[in-house]
Enzyme design. Structure first.
Site, PDB file in Angstrom:
ATOM      1  N   LEU A 129      53.212  55.453  25.814  1.00  0.00           N
ATOM      2  CA  LEU A 129      54.347  55.198  26.666  1.00  0.00           C
ATOM      3  C   LEU A 129      55.389  56.278  26.826  1.00  0.00           C
ATOM      4  CD1 LEU A 129      55.207  51.399  25.622  1.00  0.00           C
ATOM      5  CD2 LEU A 129      53.584  52.056  27.531  1.00  0.00           C
ATOM      6  N   ASP A 130      55.983  56.277  28.023  1.00  0.00           N
ATOM      7  CA  ASP A 130      57.012  57.351  28.167  1.00  0.00           C
ATOM      8  C   ASP A 130      58.174  56.983  27.269  1.00  0.00           C
ATOM      9  OD1 ASP A 130      55.540  58.588  30.145  1.00  0.00           O
ATOM     10  OD2 ASP A 130      56.542  57.342  31.571  1.00  0.00           O
ATOM     11  N   ARG A 131      59.092  57.991  26.951  1.00  0.00           N
ATOM     12  CA  ARG A 131      60.175  57.857  25.834  1.00  0.00           C
ATOM     13  C   ARG A 131      60.875  56.514  26.460  1.00  0.00           C
ATOM     14  NH1 ARG A 131      63.203  60.374  22.318  1.00  0.00           N
ATOM     15  NH2 ARG A 131      65.372  59.986  22.348  1.00  0.00           N
ATOM     16  N   THR A 133      60.041  53.962  28.350  1.00  0.00           N
ATOM     17  CA  THR A 133      59.361  52.620  28.900  1.00  0.00           C
ATOM     18  C   THR A 133      59.217  51.949  27.375  1.00  0.00           C
ATOM     19  OG1 THR A 133      58.349  53.895  30.379  1.00  0.00           O
ATOM     20  CG2 THR A 133      57.325  51.815  29.396  1.00  0.00           C
ATOM     21  N   ARG A 224      55.951  54.635  37.922  1.00  0.00           N
ATOM     22  CA  ARG A 224      56.977  55.355  38.329  1.00  0.00           C
ATOM     23  C   ARG A 224      56.955  56.074  39.625  1.00  0.00           C
ATOM     24  NH1 ARG A 224      58.953  58.404  33.152  1.00  0.00           N
ATOM     25  NH2 ARG A 224      60.808  58.678  34.270  1.00  0.00           N
TER      26      ARG A 224
END
Length: 284
Positions: A129-131, A133, A224
């Site tokens: 996951l993105d930082r 998220t 996103r």
């Protein structure tokens, strides 16, 4: 880690290992630092197996990268067994070290947890996951298990808050590529890689929509970018035009993960609540 089998057909050990999805890399590592035992005797991959032989495959001990610094902080564990561990990642934490955030990543936190309880394993990130998220992240405790996940289909569902009024449901098929000015930022581009996202709107009011999203492909920043492409950037997502005065970090959570366990073959379904997103929905 030891895997035990009772042989049911005659074949070479090498053929058996390939048939049971032991990769060339794993077999090479076993030959170097692990062990192959048939009826309690060491053998090579050229050994001819017979029916009812007892085979033990002992995986080599894995040494974590020297770049990983064990991070001792309590984990939010959703599931764990001898092979995998699934945790909830908060906002503002990297899954893996980066140049900007070299330590206190989630993989280092999992490593610290495992070492603290005496498990000398090496966590491998299966889902990222993105930082900024939040949500479910899956780790394999061994490289062999990580390899098995490459052959398994996963169903991941997300919850997000988007600016404006989205459709009741939609399928977004728009290719994604890097932008020319950034190694991080992505964009919809005819020269990009195929990407498909499906969403349903759960509830909405004049300026915000709460949506359930399913990824059909796994491109970087896919949700996103696709919601920005629709004209409904995620609330709090400053990279893709969703800046919000009251919220920092995109309102996006991986809330459900379903897959077949690579060893037990049982169906694993992990679901988390999304109270925070509901609270933000009510607040803004």
């Amino acid at each position: 880690m030891i895997f035990r089998y009772t042989i049911t057909q005659k074949e070479t050990l090498k053929t058996f290992l390939k048939r049971h999805d032991f990769s060339k890399k794993t077999i090479s590592a076993i030959k170097t630092n692990g062990a192959l035992l048939v009826n309690n005797k060491p053998v090579t991959v050229r050994f001819e197996l017979d029916i009812n032989d007892k085979l033990e495959v002992r995986l080599p001990k894995e040494v974590p990268s020297a770049n990983l610094v064990p991070y001792l902080k309590p984990l939010d564990i959703l599931f764990e067994d001898d092979y995998i561990i699934i945790v909830f990642k908060p906002n503002g934490q990297n899954c893996a070290p980066s140049r900007e955030h070299p330590h206190e990543s989630l993989v280092e936190q999992v490593l610290g947890y495992l070492q603290d309880k005496g498990e000398n394993t090496n966590p491998h990130i299966v889902t990222r996951l993105d930082r900024n998220t939040t949500g479910i992240v899956l780790f394999a405790k061994y490289g062999y298990i990580h390899y098995l996940f490459s052959k398994i289909n996963m169903n991941k569902k997300y919850i997000c808050l988007a600016h404006g009024l989205t459709k009741s449901s939609d399928v977004i098929e728009a290719p994604i590529s890097r932008t020319s000015h950034s190694i991080i930022e992505r964009q919809v581009s005819e020269n990009g890689k195929y990407a498909k996202t499906i969403y349903q709107t759960i509830k909405q009011k004049s300026h915000v929509s709460l949506c359930e999203v399913q990824l059909c492909t796994g491109r970087t920043h896919q949700i996103r970018v696709h919601f920005q492409h629709l004209g409904h950037p995620l609330i709090g997502d400053t990279l893709y035009g969703g800046k919000h005065d009251k919220i920092e970090g995109q309102c996006l959570q991986c809330y459900k993960l379903t897959f077949e366990h690579p060893v037990s073959k049982n169906t694993i379904e992990i679901t988390t609540d999304y109270k925070q997103l509901n609270q933000w929905y009510d607040m803004i």
